[in-house]
Write a protein that holds these residues in place. Structure first.
Motif, mmCIF file in Angstrom:
data_model
loop_
_atom_site.group_PDB
_atom_site.id
_atom_site.type_symbol
_atom_site.label_atom_id
_atom_site.label_comp_id
_atom_site.label_asym_id
_atom_site.label_seq_id
_atom_site.Cartn_x
_atom_site.Cartn_y
_atom_site.Cartn_z
ATOM 1 N N GLU A 8 0.738 -1.187 -0.031
ATOM 2 C CA GLU A 8 0.084 -0.043 -0.128
ATOM 3 C C GLU A 8 0.903 1.341 -0.031
ATOM 4 O O GLU A 8 0.627 2.253 -0.673
ATOM 5 N N GLU A 11 2.380 1.799 -3.499
ATOM 6 C CA GLU A 11 1.348 2.498 -4.374
ATOM 7 C C GLU A 11 1.053 3.733 -4.190
ATOM 8 O O GLU A 11 0.504 4.351 -5.088
ATOM 9 N N LYS A 12 1.030 4.087 -2.793
ATOM 10 C CA LYS A 12 0.558 5.591 -2.648
ATOM 11 C C LYS A 12 1.677 6.393 -2.180
ATOM 12 O O LYS A 12 2.113 6.228 -1.016
ATOM 13 N N LYS A 173 -6.092 -9.167 3.228
ATOM 14 C CA LYS A 173 -7.085 -8.170 2.925
ATOM 15 C C LYS A 173 -8.470 -8.709 3.004
ATOM 16 O O LYS A 173 -9.522 -7.930 3.647
ATOM 17 N N ARG A 224 -15.113 1.256 -11.741
ATOM 18 C CA ARG A 224 -15.052 1.376 -10.305
ATOM 19 C C ARG A 224 -16.757 1.339 -9.784
ATOM 20 O O ARG A 224 -17.032 0.855 -8.853
ATOM 21 N N ARG A 247 -14.295 0.892 -1.147
ATOM 22 C CA ARG A 247 -12.841 1.353 -1.178
ATOM 23 C C ARG A 247 -11.856 0.178 -0.974
ATOM 24 O O ARG A 247 -11.232 -0.023 -1.842
ATOM 25 N N GLU A 251 -9.606 -1.799 -3.851
ATOM 26 C CA GLU A 251 -8.314 -1.920 -3.755
ATOM 27 C C GLU A 251 -7.868 -3.571 -3.822
ATOM 28 O O GLU A 251 -7.079 -3.960 -4.612
#
Length: 303
Positions: A8, A11-12, A173, A224, A247, A251
């Motif tokens: 995470e 990616e961010k 997840k 989405r 959300r 992901e």
């Protein structure tokens, strides 16, 4: 930090780093635009009339500014090779993460060619034209390479994750969603069905699958919205939890899609390297010859 958290983070980008990156682009593009506007009178003059232009000795490729643009562009094109070295030599891992180096590489890969265009004063011919158009091919194919690179899941230092690590992230997840929103097994199965449909709609060969993926990403907002609608139908939750749930579920669905397409993307990424590298080698070889000849003949010096 767990593997899932590492992905995470990779990616961010942190907001401060993202702001710095965009600030660099805005400042650099503004500077290039100003330089073009400043030299517009010369650049818009027909080639045959340029020697009579009052700024001929400033903006021509061997002029004071023209040479400066050339050296700036060439320096950027050479410095961007640090990313390639960082990928190959482990002792350079402490320099920076692959993600950060890639952003630096792309920035220089965009700005370097723009300065080279200014150096040529928008007049490309002879042997240098081969290097110039190779540079354009390298820069253009770089955008595709960047997209493919993003589709391959990586950890925080930019190394590719193994299938075992990806499966663990996927399981983490799922557990996160199950515990946080108190989902029973039936709800988890329904979510899995929706996610599988979303992540499995890319059949055909590698090229076709990547093309479909690229098209889907260009219109990700539609994908989405469609995914969120299906999730809300399958797993009814209180309105206050829906936004965060969808959300996280989206992901997870994107990660599953990357896992499903991993082999196809890696294959296309391999072919991309085969095309990208020869253009880059031609570009650098002719660029070095061009600089060497310019210095040898005296045109490469501003004084």
């Amino acid at each position: 930090m767990s593997i899932s958290q590492s992905v995470e983070v990779s990616e961010k980008k942190p907001p401060s780093r993202r702001l710095l990156l965009w600030s660099c682009y805005v400042i650099a593009i503004a500077a290039i635009t100003w330089l073009i506007v400043d030299g517009y009178s010369y650049y818009s003059t027909p080639y045959i009339e340029r020697p009579h232009h009052p700024d001929y000795r400033v903006f021509r490729p061997a002029g004071s500014r023209g040479l400066l643009y050339g050296y700036l562009g060439a320096a950027m094109m050479i410095v961007m090779l640090i990313y390639s070295l960082r990928k190959r030599f482990r002792f350079l891992e402490g320099l920076s993460s692959l993600q950060s180096m890639l952003h630096f590489h792309i920035f220089l890969g965009i700005m370097g060619p723009l300065f080279i265009v200014l150096h040529t004063s928008f007049k490309v011919q002879g042997l240098v034209a081969v290097s110039f158009w190779s540079m354009v091919a390298v820069a253009a194919s770089g955008f595709l390479g960047r997209y493919l690179y993003q589709q391959i899941p990586r950890n925080i230092i930019g190394s590719e994750l193994t299938l075992q690590e990806l499966e663990k992230i996927k399981a983490d997840k799922t557990t996160q969603l199950k515990l946080r929103f108190q989902l029973d097994d039936r709800a988890v199965d329904k979510l899995e069905n929706v996610t599988t449909r979303f992540a499995s709609g890319f059949s055909g060969g590698s090229a076709k699958a990547v093309l479909l993926l690229l098209t889907d990403d260009l219109f990700r907002f539609l994908a989405r919205r469609r995914f969120m609608r299906d999730v809300m139908r399958a797993v009814p939750l209180p309105r206050r939890e829906l936004r965060e749930f969808t959300r996280l579920a989206f992901e997870r669905a994107l990660l599953l899609r990357r896992v499903n397409l991993l082999s196809q993307i890696q294959q296309i990424f391999h072919y991309w390297h085969v095309i990208h590298k020869p253009f880059a080698i031609i570009m650098y070889l002719i660029m070095l010859v061009h600089i060497g000849v310019a210095i040898w003949t005296g045109y490469g010096w501003a004084w």
